[in-house]
Every structure is written in C-alpha cells, then in structure tokens.
Design a protein around this motif. Structure first.
Motif, mmCIF file in Angstrom:
data_model
loop_
_atom_site.group_PDB
_atom_site.id
_atom_site.type_symbol
_atom_site.label_atom_id
_atom_site.label_comp_id
_atom_site.label_asym_id
_atom_site.label_seq_id
_atom_site.Cartn_x
_atom_site.Cartn_y
_atom_site.Cartn_z
ATOM 1 N N HIS C 24 0.862 -1.194 0.000
ATOM 2 C CA HIS C 24 0.000 0.000 0.000
ATOM 3 C C HIS C 24 0.886 1.227 0.000
ATOM 4 O O HIS C 24 1.928 1.227 0.635
ATOM 5 N N ASP C 45 -6.958 -5.143 2.602
ATOM 6 C CA ASP C 45 -7.941 -5.271 1.520
ATOM 7 C C ASP C 45 -8.429 -6.710 1.403
ATOM 8 O O ASP C 45 -9.584 -6.967 1.134
ATOM 9 N N GLU C 47 -8.142 -8.901 -0.879
ATOM 10 C CA GLU C 47 -8.881 -9.043 -2.129
ATOM 11 C C GLU C 47 -8.771 -10.439 -2.720
ATOM 12 O O GLU C 47 -7.729 -11.079 -2.602
#
Lengths: 971, 243, 100
Positions: C24, C45, C47
C-alpha cells in the motif's frame, strides 16, 4: 512340508523360495517365504480370517491385496494398524489380530452385530446427548470399544531423516504406463525418477492377463524393465510411496525411514486404478475378494486363492481372472456376468470355449457363510430385473472363493491434490480426471484408458511432452496424439439392496446401503456431510473402495448426477505416515556466544532466549534465589560482568544516517554529538512500542544502534523495508552476530577497566554517562558505551565475536581484586527493575504506546515524520485508559504477585502486573503494572489479585525505585 | 561440556591466541593438531585419523572460521573495488578467483565478500583495508564478515548428496557450476554456499551465522554420517589442491 | 511447496521467504484524514484476485514485490522494489508539504 495353498514356481514373482520364514500369528507358528506379505503367508497356510471389523466385529479377510482396505490391519509388537497385505513378513515376526475380545476366531464382541438394527447411522449423535453431561459417562465405555490397534508406549525413537531430490521428470507408478512414460521422457535427455510403492517394477503386468496364452504381460514386463534398467537417465525407486502432491510439483516420497522431498519440473502420474467391489448382502465374507486380489495372490505370492470359485463379471477382465484360476487348478464353478448382453473379447470367448458355465444378466444377490467356519460357503445368484433389483428366485452355488470384477475407479488422490477435477462419465460409468496443471500429466488406466496398446501410446506421449517441456532437451521429439480404444470396464449400478441388509458399501466402517440412504434421509444431502455423518470414507482406507459406491447411492437418493455429487476431498497423506517421517532429524538452531563455555564452566544454569542460550544465574539450581541475590548485591557493591552478546547491533552508515534514524525512531538524532549514545525507542505505524536500544553516533554519518535480542531481526527487516521505499543514502547492516559484548557494571567498574584500556580516558569528565568510545580492551579492538541499564556505573564493551572468550577472561582476571563476579539474566532483570527500566515485550504488549509506558519524553514531536508519529498524535487526542506504573509491596507477608496477575478496581479488572521481583536492594517486592490513569500518582494505592485470589495492596511510587537522582550510573 | 584446554607442553593451542573459533573445544576433543594462521590457529590435522586427504576426496568437513575474510558493500563499492584492482564477478551469486588466490564473492549488485586463500597468504584484503577510510571512500562500507560468519569447507564427491539432506538447493556438480553461489537456508539457518573445487575434488565453502557454528557443524556431521564423512584439517585441503 | 522467483536469487522454495504484507502507498501522514490514516494502518484489503505483496528473502535480507492471484495462488511476477520506488521520498514539516 509345502503350505496348503502354495502354488509351484513360476508362480510367486516376489518370492525367494530358498528363504523360508517362520513367524507367528495369534501365537500360532506359520511358515512363509521371503517376499510374502503377512496376508499372503497366512493365506498360503489356509488362514484367511485376519481381523474383526470396526463396528460389528465381523470376520474379515483379504479384499484388495493392495492396501486399499482395512480388512488386513494387524498388530505388530511396536506398530498398530499394519496392513498385512503390504507388510513383508520377516523371521520371528509376532503378528496379532486387533479389535477383538477373547480370541480373533471367537470374538465375544461379535454379538454387537445382533444389535445393528439399533445402531443406525448417526447413532452416537442421536443417542448420547441427553441428559446434558451423559456423554462423559458413555464416552468411557465407547472409547474402550473403539479404536483398533494398541500403541507401544515403551517405544524408543529410531533414526529417521529427510533428503531433497531434484529431477526433471518424476513418474509416479511403474506399471506399463509409468515405465513407458519414463523411457520416452528420458529420450529427450532429461533426468527422470521412476518410483513405485511395490517392491518390483511392472505394476499390473506382474499379475494381469492381457491375452489368452498369458504370455504378453510377461514378455512386455521383461522388455520394459530391461529398457528402464539399462537407461542411465532413469533412476528407479521401489518400495517408495508418493504421499502427496504439493504446489509446483513438490512431492513427498517415503521409503524406509526417510522422507524424500522431491522437486520435479514435470510430473507424470501413472498411478493406475483401484478395483471396486459389488454391493450385495454379506459381500464382506472371507473368501470374497477383488478379482485383482486373486490375481495378485496367485502371480505375486504363489497362493491359490480358493478351491471352488465363482467369478462375478462386470467386464471382460473377469474372464482373464477365470483363466488364471483355471491355470492354477481352481475349480471355476460359474461366471456370473452382470451384463445383460456382454461384448466378449478373445479371452472371454476362450473361457466360454472351455465350457465354463456363464450366466448372463445375473447378480450375486447374497453370499452365504459356511456355518462352521464363517468363510464363504455359497452364493445366491439371481436374475437382474432392473437397476439394483433382482428376481425373486435364485440359484445357490457352493464355492469358497468369489472374485468380484465389477469395475474400477481411478487412483484420484494425488491428481486431485494437483488440482485435477473429478468428473463422472455416464457412458463409461466411471470417474474421469481433467484440468491438471500443465506441468502435471496423467497416463494409463487412471485416465480410463484400458487396452495395453492405448495405455502405452498415451504414456509415451505424456513422457515425450514432459521431456520436451523440461527445456534441458537434447532432442526435441515430435508427437502424434495417441488414440484411445478404451473398452467399457465399469457397470453403472453394481449395487443390490437386500431386505436383511449387510450389503457393505464401506468395509472400514461397516456401512451398509441403508446407512448411506438414512444419512441422506436425515437431511445430509451434500456428500461432504454424508461422509461426516455416516463416516463413509473416514476409515483407514479413506474411501479407496467406498467412494464410488457412496457417490452413486447419494446421487440417486438426491436426484443429482454422480459428477455433481463427486467424492470428498483427498488430502495428503496418501497412505498413513509416521510422525517420525514428518519430523525427520530435529533441527532446532541453537545460538551460542563466544563465551558460552565460560558460563558453563562457572556453573551457569542456561536458559533459552529465542534460539540463544543465555546464563540465567551462576550456581546450582537449589540455590537459585541466593545466587540471584548475591549477584545483584555484587553489582550494587562491587562490580559484575554480564554477557550481552545476544543484543542486536545494526550499523547505519551514509550521508542520510541521521535522517534515517529520525524517521525510524521516536527521538531526535539530528543534533546528537559524535561520541554520544542516545536512547532509541521504536514504534510501528500503529504507534505501538516494539523495540528499544541505544543509538551511538560514531561519526557524523555513522550510527551504531543496539536492539533487543528477540527484536533485532524484525527491526532490521523493517529498516530495510522502509528504505526500500524511501531510498535514502544510507547503508544498513545487521552486525549482531559479529560482535560479542559484555556489560561491566558496578561502582568498581572503572577501576577494572583502567587496568585494561591504556588508550581510552575513562575519567567521568572525559568519558561521561552515555558516552561512546572506540579503543582497545586487553589489546582487543573494542567499542565502549557507558550505559545505565542496571543503574550503576557501567560500560558495554563490544568486541569482534571471536575475541569474546579472551575478553571475558581478561576482565575476570583484571577484576578479581575488585571482587568481580559474573551475573546472569535473572539478576539483570532484578537490577533493571529496581532502576525502573522496562523490557519491551514483557512490560509492553501489542497496544502499548509511548505515553502509556511513561516514555513520552522519548518522543520528538518536532520532527516532520517518524514511523509511529501520526498514530501517536491521534492517540494523544484520546483519553488514556491505562498507564504503566511502579509499585512496591510493603506487607512482608503478602504473596509476591506474578506477571499477568490482575490489577483490580473493586471487582473490575483495570490492569495487570508486567514485572514483579523481590528487590534485595530495597528489601521488598517491587514491580511494574498497568493501572487506571487516576492511580498513577505516587502514594496511590492499587489492589492486585495475587496467587490463590489473595488481594494484595500495593503502593504506587515514582520510578525508579533505586537511585532516583541517577548518581550511581553517572559516577 | 568440560574440556581440558591446557595444551601439552610446546604444542600450539587455540587458547594461546585471543581469536578463537567457536568450535575449538570440539577440535581439541577430536585430537586436533593446530597450526598458526592469521593471528589464530586452524586445525592442521587430527592426530588419530589416517589419510585425511582421501577422506576429504570422499566427504569431509573443515573449520576455516579463523581464516581472514571481509565484506564491502554500498553503491560505490563496485567502482571503488575495481579501482583497487579487484576483478569482480559479473553478476550476483557468482565468485571469482583473484591473482593472489583470494576469492571475491558477489552477493548482490553492490555487496561483496572477500575470502582469503587456504594458506591465508593473500594480501589483497589487507591492502583494501589500508586504502579504505570512512571519510574518503564514499558509499563503500566494510562488513565484519570474519566475525559475523563461521566458515566451513565441505569437500568430496558425496558433498552434494550430503548437502541435499539439509538444503533445498541442488548442489550436484552438473547442476551447480563452479563459482556459483547460493544464499539460502541450510538446516534452518541462513548460509552462503559457494562451489570452489580443490583441483578435481568438489568443494563447497559454507559461511553462516557465527553463533550457530556448533549447531550447523553438528547438523552437517549428522548429514554426513551415512557417507562416512568426517572432520579433517587444512593439510588435507592443501594436498587435494595440488593433486 | 510453491516456488517463488526472487529477483536477486532466482527460483527458490517459498519457505526461504517471509511474507511482508499487502503493498500500500502511505497516505501523506501529516495532513491526511484520520479515517484514511486508520484505513492505511489497520485495514487489509484481502482481495480475491491479483494483488501486490511485499516478500522478503530471509538469507539475503532482500525485499521485493510480487503479484499474486489470491484465488489460484499463482505468482504472476516478481520485481525489485526499485521498479516502484525509484526516487528519494522526503516528508515535509507539520504543515504538510507532501511527499515528493
């Protein structure tokens, strides 16, 4: 005298007939032959009953002869649950049955079967949960009856180890497909490993019948094995199990006492198929076995599997078996062909030509035991009316052997682990495997390819593809896609329910058709739930013989396709694996300082700090308390020496060294003078205190930063990660191991050093507290730091690692006239606590921010940035919930609180003790604790819930407990 | 372990020198005869062992920890070292022999490890030290490799297979070329392993965290057990170098 | 065991590496919203799909980045951190002059 059922040579491929082996089973002596498995040696002696089934204690015998069932589990003195059909028999082996009460032949627990009606699927879940707590009582009874073998608790560990292997291509399974794949892969010039769980190469060529004359398999076997053995690029491992497939072709192989961890560029799984049983009443009687088991018995072990046989045919392989039985002198009473209108091959036609009776479109509806022996006595065969339904009248055929050739299922376990997807081909009534990773291929009967020519063509293709793909190709070989002329070997529904049940789906767990259907009926429609509720496939053979039948039953009961029903996940290990294989040699890295043996020689008790050995205190264990107190008092009164080699040390060098430290640590280092050390507190982005040390400015662009023993690796990693982003002109080097260090501390420390440091002015004016100097100690190049961790005049001395022992010796010698004595970590903990110094990780936790631990003074708010700055700023806006405070216990009779004892406000927990020790200097217990912020003023009182729940009152005092004006350390 | 480290009269002993290998007690117990090298001692041979050179040609372990070595790193290191006459390996994880017999190991683009020759006669490292200073040599930082790492040599035809018992990298000589370097995990500790054959005998130099020296030595000896590997001294190495 | 291709050391068993977390970019620490700072520090996240991650080769103390598909565990590529961080980063004073 030859054993009853032993066939003459050339039967018995695995046998060394010159080597008889005497062993015992159930305390009776038997004669086997080297190469025999336990089961084959017993079968040769007409001993068929091997075990009792898990639940109903039914007599069980050989089913697969391939380790694919739990029927043959036996007990060896040191090992429970040994597969008797895989384990070679050795001289004087003492084999026993397991899971019986009384004797194996007359198991008292067999009575349980009479109550089977009352033991429905999910019985335990339904029966023993009410009233609350009743399970505890039942559990004791049930557990006595559960489980199979007995663990040998006097077992001594053996030497097990591991080895890495590296190959271009690994071929698992050395049947015709595996051998062909290996040969063709090797053609391209790459290095190939061919492995097989059996003691010899050949796979099904060792026992299967490919032609009427029975010559082709033998000839092919001879040629292929010769080719493999002559090929220098192929390494062969037999008696080796590939116990899993892990990412990027990482294969654990087990052979003997070694686990091989193999990395292959390409794998070819030629793992074959597993023959499946037909489901009918009493299909588990001794004497009923897979047709391949009968062939293995005859060809591998020279054992005649019976005297009078019925062959249940779901495919033409049954006819090959019938020929084999005839050749071996078995009376083949009947071939019961499940097919309505069989498509015969040459072998089948030749059997029919020999006037063997064949009944088409019939099933074995039930098997009947011989009332005296419990062995198979006869079969009741009936016409199949429709799927799974038989006509009302049957014919009884007497026999002592029933060979089931009802079909196969691919050995899907490794392939599914590799990412292969299991589908069901309705035309072939068979599971199929697709979607493998590109570097993993399958070939042979596992793909559903059946005729030997197709198998070889397919395997050769896979081998060439793999060889070409390895890249290290000397010869790229062009390819033609092989054709598959597979015949149908599976029947869609070899399942025949009987009103009286006992048609076993899963032999391991004694599961009948009704159990599976009832599980679905109880609402467990998903296969994974059926498995867990019914325990189908959860036994030792892990669904090898039950998965297909279970899937068929569940699919039909839920009106789903078999493909969408599937099988439960087949995780590693493929076969049961010893913990010793996973453990291997014990590699516990141990780190020692260069002075390690001096500590031992001085009688130190060592403790582990991470991988490090550190001296806890010096002296025998029984005088621990006195040893620590005397070490503490010697530091306070004379001078002590402690090994701090385990401390972390990081060199930070370059034009941006100061800027870098400013960003990493909370303090400001920009204006730190050269030759001075400064306390360095490290926070992470969450504002949590994660490490501390001192930063020594050696040069304008050179800092030497210490870190905690346990924290340095993480600190170093984090520094590198930050600078990978910031790209400052700075070099960061972890030199922790390169330096040995001691802390010489106590009022007489300077006098000891003066004798050894001619080139460093040690006077307080020239070398003040928190000063840093480079010079020599006892002629050794050294870095000296005046620190005060233990609260006395003290010098940390760091020398190159290999000089550690010489430094230690020199200091002890020079200090002897000043009563120098070594002190350990325990004394150091007391000393630092008296001085109010925290230990990161002991007095802090994952939430501790600098203000909580009274370290606000070590945080510079003026810097534009440091790693925890923004979060600390946010935290400062919030009300503090707790604070680390110092306390003393004035009641001499109160139990001394231990770490993590609670600080109470009334009955509410408000904090905990982080450190607490008896202080020899103050003659009372002192400690650190988190307390509510309202109780942090000196004179406040807190209550600690100590050992046994005793409430101990403690008085808050200002830190440090000892020498608040810091006169001692600044001497 | 209590060891009588008092040497026999006249014999050279590790304790005569301030610089001592972490393993010297083990060598004393195994009956080592020591010889002086670079301000310390190294095992010349073990008194009770016969034909150490033959042992080393099969499988042997030698402790070179007291021999000299140093590291230099930093963005300015490649240029500066070449100015000093170093012939640097072209790419990371390669080693290159220098004119005086020493070896330069390139650990990354800008990090180098200098290993002396087996007689420790090479003077290159010392000359580098003389011409380096923090003030004048910008962007070049020395690393105390002589103290941060222990240094072993694992020699002999069985060495790659012995290594395969504790390391996940393939060191077989047709896969791991001469002068190739691997920085990896060996028996769960980080190590630099490079191939530097003694004439025709495969030889792997192993450098690992000095505080783990005894642990790693024991792990290597355990891995060598099935090939009848053993510890030998420097004399054996020199014999194989000239053979 | 998965193989990870280290930009410095080549293909190695993933056991030689340590996972360093999702990649990040830090928001401007001196003047970003508290909420976005908290998001950056405390939230992952996680993801399903292709993500960029920090990885660290233990034996060489080498940080690099990897793109990995978290659904298939396929490592798509690895690259040195300098591919993203090519310039020196500086922090302004408290008034927030921003990162360069």
């Amino acid at each position: 005298m030859p054993s009853t059922n032993r066939l003459p040579a050339p039967y018995g491929l695995l046998l060394d007939r010159d080597n008889p082996i005497a062993f015992s089973f159930e305390n009776k002596r038997y004669q086997g032959i080297a190469g025999d498995s336990i089961a084959s040696a017993l079968a040769a002696n007409d001993r068929w009953l091997l075990s009792r089934s898990f639940k109903y204690h039914r007599p069980r015998s050989i089913l697969t002869m391939a380790g694919q069932d739990a029927n043959t589990l036996v007990q060896l003195p040191a090992d429970p649950n040994v597969l008797a059909d895989r384990e070679p028999v050795v001289t004087d082996m003492e084999v026993r049955g397991q899971n019986y009460s009384g004797s194996l032949d007359r198991d008292r627990d067999a009575l349980i079967e009479r109550f089977s009606k009352f033991l429905p699927v999910g019985f335990y879940y339904k029966a023993f949960f009410r009233p609350r707590g009743i399970w505890e009582m039942w559990a004791r009874l049930i557990r006595q009856k559960a489980g199979l073998g007995v663990v040998d608790q006097s077992h001594e560990p053996d030497y097990f180890d591991k080895q890495y292997l590296f190959y271009d291509v690994v071929v698992v399974g050395a049947g015709p497909a595996g051998m062909e794949a290996a040969l063709r892969a090797a053609d391209s010039g790459c290095e190939v490993l061919l492995l097989d769980e059996n003691p010899v190469l050949g796979g099904s060529l060792n026992y299967a019948r490919l032609d009427v004359e029975g010559q082709r398999a033998r000839n092919l076997r001879t040629t292929m094995i010769a080719d493999v053995e002559a090929n220098s690029r192929i390494d062969v491992m037999v008696d080796t199990v590939c116990n899993g497939w892990f990412a990027d072709n990482w294969l654990p192989l087990i052979r003997g006492r070694r686990l091989y961890k193999v990395r292959a560029r390409e794998t070819i799984l030629c793992v074959g198929s597993m023959e499946q049983h037909a489901v009918f009443r009493n299909n588990d009687l001794p004497g009923i076995m897979m047709s391949s088991a009968a062939q293995r018995l005859m060809h591998l072990y020279a054992v005649r599997p019976g005297r009078a046989a019925v062959v249940l045919a779901g495919n033409n392989d049954a006819y090959g078996v019938a020929l084999d039985l005839l050749d071996a002198g078995v009376d083949v009473k009947r071939i019961v062909d499940l097919r309505e209108d069989p498509h015969y091959d040459d072998i089948a036609r030749s059997v029919i030509a020999r006037n063997i009776a064949v009944t088409d479109g019939h099933a074995v509806y039930a098997a009947l035991p011989d009332p005296k022996t419990g062995h198979l006595g006869s079969v009741d065969i009936r016409k199949i009316v429709s799927d799974g339904v038989c006509g009302g009248k049957g014919e009884i055929i007497e026999c002592d052997l029933l060979c089931m050739a009802a079909g196969y299922t691919p050995t899907y376990q490794l392939i599914c682990q590799a990412g292969g997807q299991l589908d069901y081909d309705d035309d072939k009534s068979s599971f199929t495997l697709t979607k493998l990773p590109v570097s993993c291929q399958i070939a042979g009967s596992v793909t559903g390819t059946w005729s030997i020519d197709s198998v070889i063509a397919e395997a050769g293709h896979a081998g060439t593809v793999a060889g070409n793909a390895t890249g290290a190709v000397q010869q790229h070989i062009s390819l033609e896609q092989p054709e598959n002329d597979a015949d149908n070997v599976n029947l869609p529904w070899p399942i025949f329910p009987h009103p009286d049940g006992k048609e076993f789906v899963d032999f391991d767990e004694d599961l009948q058709i009704a159990d599976i259907l009832n599980a679905v009926g109880d609402g467990y429609e998903h296969l994974q739930l059926v498995k867990r509720y019914s325990t189908s496939g959860m036994g030792p053979s892990q669904g090898r013989h039950s998965a297909l039948a279970t899937a068929r039953l569940v699919a039909r009961a839920t009106n789903k396709t078999i493909a969408s029903t599937g099988v439960s996940t087949a995780r590693p290990p493929f076969v049961a694996e010893r913990l010793a294989h996973s453990a291997g040699r014990s590699f516990y890295p141990a780190r020692r300082s260069n002075m390690h043996y001096r500590h031992l020689e001085a009688g130190a008790q060592m403790l582990h700090a991470g991988a490090w050995y550190r001296p806890a205190y010096y002296g025998p264990k029984e005088s621990r308390v006195d040893a620590i107190r005397s070490e503490v008092s010697n530091v306070r009164n004379n001078v002590g020496l402690v090994d701090v080699s385990t401390l972390g040390g990081i060199e930070v060098r370059g034009a941006d060294a100061g800027e870098f430290l400013n960003r990493i640590y909370t303090f400001n280092f920009a204006k730190q003078p050269v030759g001075r050390a400064r306390y360095a507190l490290l926070t992470n982005e969450a504002g949590t205190v994660i490490d501390d040390g001192v930063a020594c400015r050696i040069h304008e662009h050179h800092y030497y930063v210490t870190a905690t023993t346990g924290g340095v690796d993480r600190v170093y990693q984090s520094m590198l990660k930050w600078n990978a982003q910031w790209r400052l002109d700075v070099d960061i080097a972890n030199v922790s191991s390169a330096l040995c260090g001691v802390n010489i501390a106590g009022p007489k420390a300077r006098r000891v050093l003066e004798a050894l440091c001619p080139d460093v002015d040690l006077s307080a004016a020239a070398f003040p507290y928190m000063g840093v100097r480079e010079g020599s100690v006892a002629g050794l190049p050294a870095r000296l730091i005046r620190v005060g961790f233990v609260g006395e005049l003290g010098y940390e001395i760091h020398v190159p690692q290999h000089f550690g022992e010489a430094l230690w010796d020199a200091l002890l010698t020079a200090g002897s006239e000043h009563k120098i004595a070594p002190f350990g970590i325990e004394a150091q903990r007391v000393l630092r606590l008296e001085k109010g110094h925290i230990i990161i990780g002991q007095d802090t936790d994952a939430m501790s921010h600098p203000m909580e631990v009274q370290m606000g003074w070590a945080v510079s708010h003026k810097k534009p940035f440091f790693v925890g700055k923004r979060t600390i700023a946010e935290l400062e806006k919030k009300q503090q919930k707790r604070r680390l405070v110092g306390f003393v216990i004035n009641d001499p009779n109160a139990p001394i609180p231990l770490e993590s004892h609670l600080v109470l406000d009334g009955e509410e927990m408000v904090g905990r003790v982080t450190s607490c020790e008896y202080s020899p200097t103050l003659d009372k217990p002192v400690g650190l604790a988190y307390a509510q912020p309202s109780k942090t003023e000196s004179g406040s009182k807190i209550v600690i819930k100590s050992t046994g729940g005793t409430r101990v009152p403690a008085d808050i005092v200002d830190l440090p407990f000892y020498d608040p004006d810091n006169r001692r350390q600044q001497l | 372990m209590k060891v009588n480290t008092t040497p026999e009269a006249g014999a050279l002993a590790p304790t005569h020198y301030p610089r001592r290998s972490q393993l010297y007690r083990q060598h004393v117990i195994a009956g080592a005869r020591f010889e002086e090298v670079a301000g310390s001692v190294v095992v010349a041979e073990y008194i009770d062992k016969t034909d150490e050179a033959q042992q080393a040609a099969k499988l042997a372990l030698v402790d070179l920890s007291t021999l000299s070595r140093v590291g230099f790193k930093g963005a300015g290191a490649p240029d500066w070292l070449e100015e000093q006459g170093a012939r640097l390996p072209d790419s990371p994880n390669r080693a290159r022999r220098q004119g005086d017999g020493s070896l330069i190991v390139r650990l990354s683009t800008d990090e180098f490890l200098f290993l002396c020759d087996l007689t420790s006669d090479s003077t290159f490292t010392a000359r580098l030290w003389d011409s380096w200073s923090f003030q004048s040599t910008k962007g070049v930082y020395p690393l105390p490799r002589a103290d941060s790492h222990c240094w072993f040599a694992l020699t002999g035809v069985h060495a790659p297979t012995a290594l395969a018992k504790i390391c996940g990298i393939d060191f077989h000589t047709h896969r791991f070329s001469k002068s190739e370097v691997a920085q990896t995990s060996l028996a769960r500790v980080s190590a630099i392993i490079l191939r530097d054959d003694l004439a025709t005998t495969p030889c792997f130099l192993i450098l690992s965290d000095v505080s783990s020296a005894e642990y790693l030595w024991d792990a290597l000896m355990d891995a060598m057990l099935e090939f009848q590997g053993d510890a030998v001294g420097m004399v054996a190495l020199r014999t194989l170098t000239t053979n | 065991m998965r193989i990870l291709n280290c930009p410095l050391n080549g293909e190695r068993n993933i056991a030689e590496f340590s996972y360093g977390g999702e990649f990040h970019r830090m928001p401007e620490p001196s003047n970003c919203e508290s909420a976005s700072w908290a998001e950056y520090v405390f939230f992952h996240d996680n993801e399903a799909g292709i993500v960029t991650e920090w990885w660290y080769h233990n034996a060489t103390s080498y940080w690099f980045l990897a793109e990995r598909n978290t659904i298939t565990d396929e490592i798509i590529r690895t690259f040195p951190a300098s591919d993203i961080f090519s310039d020196r980063v500086d922090f302004g004073d408290d008034t927030g002059s921003g990162t360069k």
